[in-house]
Structures are given as structure tokens and as C-alpha cells.
Design a protein around this motif. Sequence first.
Motif, mmCIF file in Angstrom:
data_model
loop_
_atom_site.group_PDB
_atom_site.id
_atom_site.type_symbol
_atom_site.label_atom_id
_atom_site.label_comp_id
_atom_site.label_asym_id
_atom_site.label_seq_id
_atom_site.Cartn_x
_atom_site.Cartn_y
_atom_site.Cartn_z
ATOM 1 N N PRO A 113 0.839 -1.205 0.000
ATOM 2 C CA PRO A 113 0.000 0.000 0.000
ATOM 3 C C PRO A 113 0.874 1.256 0.000
ATOM 4 O O PRO A 113 1.946 1.281 0.610
ATOM 5 N N VAL A 114 0.415 2.297 -0.668
ATOM 6 C CA VAL A 114 1.207 3.520 -0.780
ATOM 7 C C VAL A 114 1.277 4.207 0.584
ATOM 8 O O VAL A 114 0.248 4.575 1.155
ATOM 9 N N PRO A 115 2.486 4.379 1.131
ATOM 10 C CA PRO A 115 2.608 5.037 2.435
ATOM 11 C C PRO A 115 2.644 6.555 2.287
ATOM 12 O O PRO A 115 2.807 7.088 1.183
ATOM 13 N N GLU A 116 2.531 7.229 3.404
ATOM 14 C CA GLU A 116 2.686 8.681 3.397
ATOM 15 C C GLU A 116 4.172 9.020 3.375
ATOM 16 O O GLU A 116 4.943 8.500 4.176
ATOM 17 N N TYR A 117 4.559 9.900 2.436
ATOM 18 C CA TYR A 117 5.940 10.380 2.392
ATOM 19 C C TYR A 117 5.977 11.678 1.613
ATOM 20 O O TYR A 117 5.048 12.000 0.853
ATOM 21 N N THR A 118 7.049 12.428 1.784
ATOM 22 C CA THR A 118 7.208 13.695 1.066
ATOM 23 C C THR A 118 8.505 13.662 0.263
ATOM 24 O O THR A 118 9.475 13.011 0.653
ATOM 25 N N VAL A 119 8.504 14.389 -0.826
ATOM 26 C CA VAL A 119 9.667 14.490 -1.704
ATOM 27 C C VAL A 119 10.015 15.961 -1.885
ATOM 28 O O VAL A 119 9.141 16.777 -2.216
ATOM 29 N N THR A 120 11.278 16.284 -1.672
ATOM 30 C CA THR A 120 11.794 17.630 -1.919
ATOM 31 C C THR A 120 13.042 17.485 -2.777
ATOM 32 O O THR A 120 13.936 16.702 -2.452
ATOM 33 N N GLN A 121 13.101 18.213 -3.902
ATOM 34 C CA GLN A 121 14.282 18.037 -4.747
ATOM 35 C C GLN A 121 14.615 19.299 -5.528
ATOM 36 O O GLN A 121 13.786 20.178 -5.738
ATOM 37 N N SER A 122 15.884 19.327 -5.939
ATOM 38 C CA SER A 122 16.416 20.361 -6.825
ATOM 39 C C SER A 122 17.260 19.645 -7.871
ATOM 40 O O SER A 122 17.229 18.404 -7.974
ATOM 41 N N ASP A 123 18.039 20.381 -8.657
ATOM 42 C CA ASP A 123 18.824 19.752 -9.712
ATOM 43 C C ASP A 123 19.837 18.756 -9.159
ATOM 44 O O ASP A 123 20.149 17.756 -9.813
ATOM 45 N N ASP A 124 20.382 19.024 -7.987
ATOM 46 C CA ASP A 124 21.448 18.158 -7.460
ATOM 47 C C ASP A 124 21.152 17.619 -6.059
ATOM 48 O O ASP A 124 22.055 17.240 -5.324
ATOM 49 N N ARG A 125 19.891 17.581 -5.695
ATOM 50 C CA ARG A 125 19.558 17.115 -4.342
ATOM 51 C C ARG A 125 18.152 16.520 -4.337
ATOM 52 O O ARG A 125 17.221 17.094 -4.912
#
Length: 791
Positions: A51-63
Motif C-alpha cells: 500500500p502507498v505510504p505517506e511520504y514527502t519528496v523535496t528536490q532540486s537539480d542536485d539534491r
Amino acid sequence: MAESCCNKACIVQGEKYRFSVLTPFMMRMEYSETGVFEDLQTQTVLNREFPVPEYTVTQSDDRLEIETEAFHMIYDKKKFSEEGLFIDVKYDFTNYGGRWYFGAKTYSFPPREHNLKGTMRTLDRADGEVELEYGLMDKSGRTFFDDSKSFVFNEENMPSKRKHEEIDVYYLAYGRDYFACLRDFYKLSGAVPLLPRYALGNWWSRYWKYSEESYIELLTEFEKRNIPFSVAVMDMDWHIVDVPMESGGGWTGYTWNNDLFPNPERFLSWLHEHNYHVTLNVHPASGIRNFEKMYKDMAEYLGINPDSKKTIEFDMTNKEFVEAYFKFAHHPHENAGVDFWWIDWQQGNNGGASGIDPLWMLNYFHFKDMEKRGRRGLILSRYGGLGSHRYPIGFSGDTIVTWKSLEFQPYFTATASNVGYTWWSHDIGGHMNGYKDNELALRWYQFGVFSPINRLHSSSNPFCGKEPWNYPEPYCSDMEKILRFRHALIPYMYTLNYRCHCEHIPVIIPMYYYYPFEEKAYSYKNQYFLGSEMLVCPVTTKIDEDSQKSGEECFIPAGIWTDIFTGDVYNGGKNGKSQILCRNLQSIPVLGRAGAIIPLASECGSNDIINPKKVDVVICPGASNTFVMYEDSGDGFDYEKGEYALTEFVLDWNEDKAKISIDVSGDLSVIPRNRKYRFILRGFARGIRFENADNAKYDIKTNTWTVTCNCDGASELGIFADNEENNLVYNGENVNDKIYDFLLQAQMDNNDKRSIYRLFTSGEDKNVIMSNIMSMKLNDKVTAAIMEYLL
């Protein structure tokens, strides 16, 4: 096998990386220079659809950052490295912080000093402790396993090398919730199969040149002595072994030795008529040679000219060979009465050009072949690596007959649950070399009975036989008694078997699973839980000559615990305590938790392991509890259609009264009609009265009430305190009798005995008695044995 793709909503992917957030506590991390990632099932991983869990994604070109409730990952979007990929776990159980660095040489990749270890391929020639592989459980709260090198299953269900290289690592951040970690690993890797019921009885095995006549004579002697066995193991001498070395030697063989077994079908029929299930030992590395009975048919099937007498090479990566291997070398034996196979692969993990471990392939194909033929899979074979729990049972190998070997095995067996491998089978009594020690043999028997699988075994040395009558009294009688108890345990063990399969709870459980924040649960490595109800402390040291008892220092957790043999009650208080538990030859410390409910077969001398007509229910005092006993036909897959019965035992507990109720549901056709129940109330006070009891007797030596009542599958037994203390729990009321019995047997100064007994009968406070005992400067083991009656 089909692909095992992760839900797309769980995936964070770039050109050369892919992260799959499977749960808030588990993440798959892949890096591929080609940008091609693996979606096929692997040796270790069968299912990635969570099942899809709760999570967050934060990104830039190199991170890239991925965060869940349990961890926070930071990645520089380059090739995975210590500098560019690390994960902070959101709890801190170590002095080094909660950060995990990919590929680091400290605190992540080896050394991993907080890892609780797993298991290993074999204990062949081990004499005591050996180094174990890493496991899935870690006191730091986070760990990982590397799946990069494991093979995949292709579209034809054949093991195959990966077609491309990639980094493929699973990160686990379950803190100290070890049950949750293992549960999710089983979901990822596949459940432990439900073993057939017969696997849970006693097994007889020996490397010995038996004949039909001598084997039947041996088993008949066991039957005369009312010693039950459910599995008869035939080591390699069942087949032709006198083979010249130029033809490959005699280890591999598939043709019965007719000099020893002139009529194999008759022999196998006799075994089945006497309720034995049969396994034959095979060493398959040398292939099928021209003298084998099935050679001509198998050669023609594979397009080999039989007249060439060319050996049919062993090759489990060849689909046609695999088909012929079972069709000609194994199925005829199974049709004649062989139930399963002991795969004794000893040739290492070199799979030739395929690079795939032959042991793994043998385990996999044998197991699946049994299931195709309508029987529950079962093999006896060595551990093949992470994921091997899907193909039980494990054969731990040829250990040395020493106290050091016995001392290591409880820890080894329980720790294997840390990689999900809960079905180890040891050579109980040790395999070879070492020395004859009657006490060692008995203690090994006792450990075996409280192991997942109890298989007696030994080498061909004529002085190494494990037959109980090879030992003098009292060892012989004690061995026979404990073997009968193993068959009494089958209703309980079979329920653990079902729980493991369906609820993903290992059969044998390290202490720290239940007490993850209690440091002593990690320190006393030889203690373990056998299921939910019993804490086992095997005796692995010799008896002290003075006290005539062995003393094992154990950790007694908080609350009330009752020895299921002696009826002695221990109180761990609010925080638990360390205590030396002393036992004579006849028993080992097996403590039922407060409210423990342990169903046993009350008549267990027969080889028959069917669902019993009479059930003894051992009840320990101290807390309310529920135990649901599971029963089905014992083999096959009818249980998947709902053909099973559940018997729910409920203990409703108060300090001065209790109630035991029984409720049976499900398919009642799988259990005997008019089943009788008897309650064994261990560790209860003498002053008790009962409601709805037909008969009740008290044994003052074991603090035990034996109560019978008319149970129709939905009955209740009322229990009421009827003593001055208004308490149901044994409170040491006969301790003077117990200390007298101990002193009577102790090999020590008679005047000291008299002084000790006078102290106990003086009426003084326990603390005063303890102080006086300590001042006597007795043997440490004697002091420990006496203190056990006071603590």
C-alpha cells in the motif's frame, strides 16, 4: 514468475536512480548506469506491491530528499556513495546518532556492531560458537540488505542471472519493533509455508548401514518402549554406494541397494503402516550414472545414447534436466512411498557458468515439485541465503559432540529468526567425534524437544548411536519421557506453525522481540520463546556434584512466570530480574508466561500424529489470556478452502477467581467427535474450589491441580480461591518439603544440611534465612539452588 512491480505512486525515479518507498519504514534504493532497473522477482524478493505510504519528496537539480515518519533521506543524484547518500532515522538508540551512510565502513556497512545477526549456511564440523551472517534486526533501529547480486526468476520460472548490473539495496528503519520488521520482510520475500503436521514429531536418523530387517527391528524396539516417532530418515546407505572413484564414487545414488533392501516397496509400506513418514538422503552432484536403474529412460528422454554410458551431468539451470531429474530419479520413489527428500548438498555454491548457487536451486525445485504433486512442500537441506525461509526445513550440518556445540545451538536457532529462518533442524546429540557423556546427551534431547524440529542423528561410529537404551538409568528413562513429551507438544507446535504461515510470527523467538528495551533480554542469549506462551532456558552446563543440579543464569521478565514441569512460580517484579534457575537431570527451565495456555495431546506414545481425542490444557496463573488452537487435516491444501477448526481457550483472571472457557468453531469434521479436555493448572494454590468440575486432584510436589469436566466444545470451568490469602497463585506453602527433598539428594556435609533445614523451619523472615545461608560459605551452586526456594 511474473514481474513484481512496485506501485508507481511509491516510486521516485531519475535517469540513473530509482527509490521505492514500500512502507514508512522500508525503502528500496537502486542505481543503474544504464538506467535499466530490475522488476523481476529475485532470489530474496517476490513482492514489491505494498500500500502507498505517506511520504514527502523535496528536490532540486542536485539534491533529492525523501521523508517518512521513520526516516529522512538525502541524496546528491550521483552514483551512490558515502558522501552523497545518507539517511537519518528518527530515533536514536546508539552513541553514534541515527545517521546511516551508504557504503560507509563504520556504523553501516561492516562493521555493524549493533546488528543482532542472522544465521549461516551450515554448522558442518563446528565445535561451539561460529560467526553468523548479518540479520535484519539491529539495536540501532536501522539496517539494510543488499539484493544486488541475487538472481532473478525469468518468465519460465527458472532461476537466471540478472541481465544488467545495478545497485539494489533495501533500507529498513523499524526501530526496535522486530515483529513489524519481520512481518514486512515476509510480505516482501514471501511467507513461510505451512509444514505438514508429521514434521513436528520426533525424527529418527542415523548415518548407518541399515538393512530392511535391522531398521524394522530398531523401530519395533522404539514401539515396544512406547517411544513415538513420526519421521524415519534413511541416510545415504539406502542406495548403492560401492562405486569406483573413476565412476564418481558412491555419494550420489538413486538406486536401492537390494542387498540391504531386497523389496523397497515392502519396506516403505511397513513404515507407512506404522505411521512413519519417510525421507531419503541424496547427494546429487555426480549426476545420473549408467548403473542407475533409471539411467536408460532418463538418457533417452534427454537425447543421450544410453549405449554411450555417458554420465547425465547434474545441471539445475537446464530446464530439460530438471524435468527429467524429477520424472525419473524422484517421482518413482515418491510413488512407492517416499514422502520427501534430504538434500545433502556439500559441494559449495559454485553454479558453473550460471553463477547461481546449486543448493538454492535444489531447494527451490524440490519444494515446488512437491506442491505441484498436491502435497505441502517439505525438504531437509542447508540454508541458501536470505529468502530461504520459503523452503524449509534447514539441516544445520555435522556438529561435533561436545558441550560447546550444545551451548551454541539455542542462540543459533533463535537468532535465525532475524532473517525469517525459523525452522532449523539440528543433529540432536551432535553428529561426530567428541566424547560420550550421558548427561550431555540427555540435555541435548531436552533442548531438541523444545526446538522447532527434533531430529536425532549421529555418525556411523558404532559408539555414537542415540538410542535411549544405549544409556544407563536414569538417562534412558528420562530420554524416553522427554521424547513422549515432544509428541504431546504437537497441538501447540502445529498452532505455532499456522501462526508463522498466516500471521508471520516466527516459531522460535529471541527474548528481545518481546522486551526490546530491556538490556538483559539481549544479554541472556540462550533464552528464547517457543511461541507466545513459553520461555525456554536450555541447560547447557554439567550438574554440580554437591547440589546435584545444573544452574543456568536467566532473565525473568516482569510479572509472574511458572515452570511448566516443576510448578514453581517466579515473580520478575515490575522490571524483571536475573536469577539462577537450578534443575536436576529430569527437567530444564521452561516458564509459562502469566496466563499461559498450552494445549497438549494427552496420549502420545503412538507414532500417529492425528488431531488428538484427548487434550490436556496446561494453564499458568497470573493474567487473562486467549489461545486459539489450530487444526486441519495435517497435509495438503484443503485448509485454504476453509477446512480447519479453531478451538479458543480463554482464561478470565482475577486474583481470587478465574474462569476457563472453551469455544470450538470452523470445520468440526477435522477434529474427533466427543473430544475430552483435561485442565492442568500448574503453579496454583492448594486451597481452591471448582465449579463445573467432575474431578479435581492436587499434586503438592508440582503445585498442580488436574481437573476434568464434561466439555462439549463450549464449556466453562470456574475457579475460586478458598484459602486464607484469598489467592489462586501458589505462594510457597510447601517450601519446607521442597528444601527437604533437595537436601536429601545433595552431596554435601550433613551438618550443613541440618542447619539449612532448621533455618527454613524456624519461621524466620526470608531475608533472615537468606542472610544466614550466605554466611555459611557453601558451594556457589548449592547456594543458588537454595536461594531459588526463597526468591
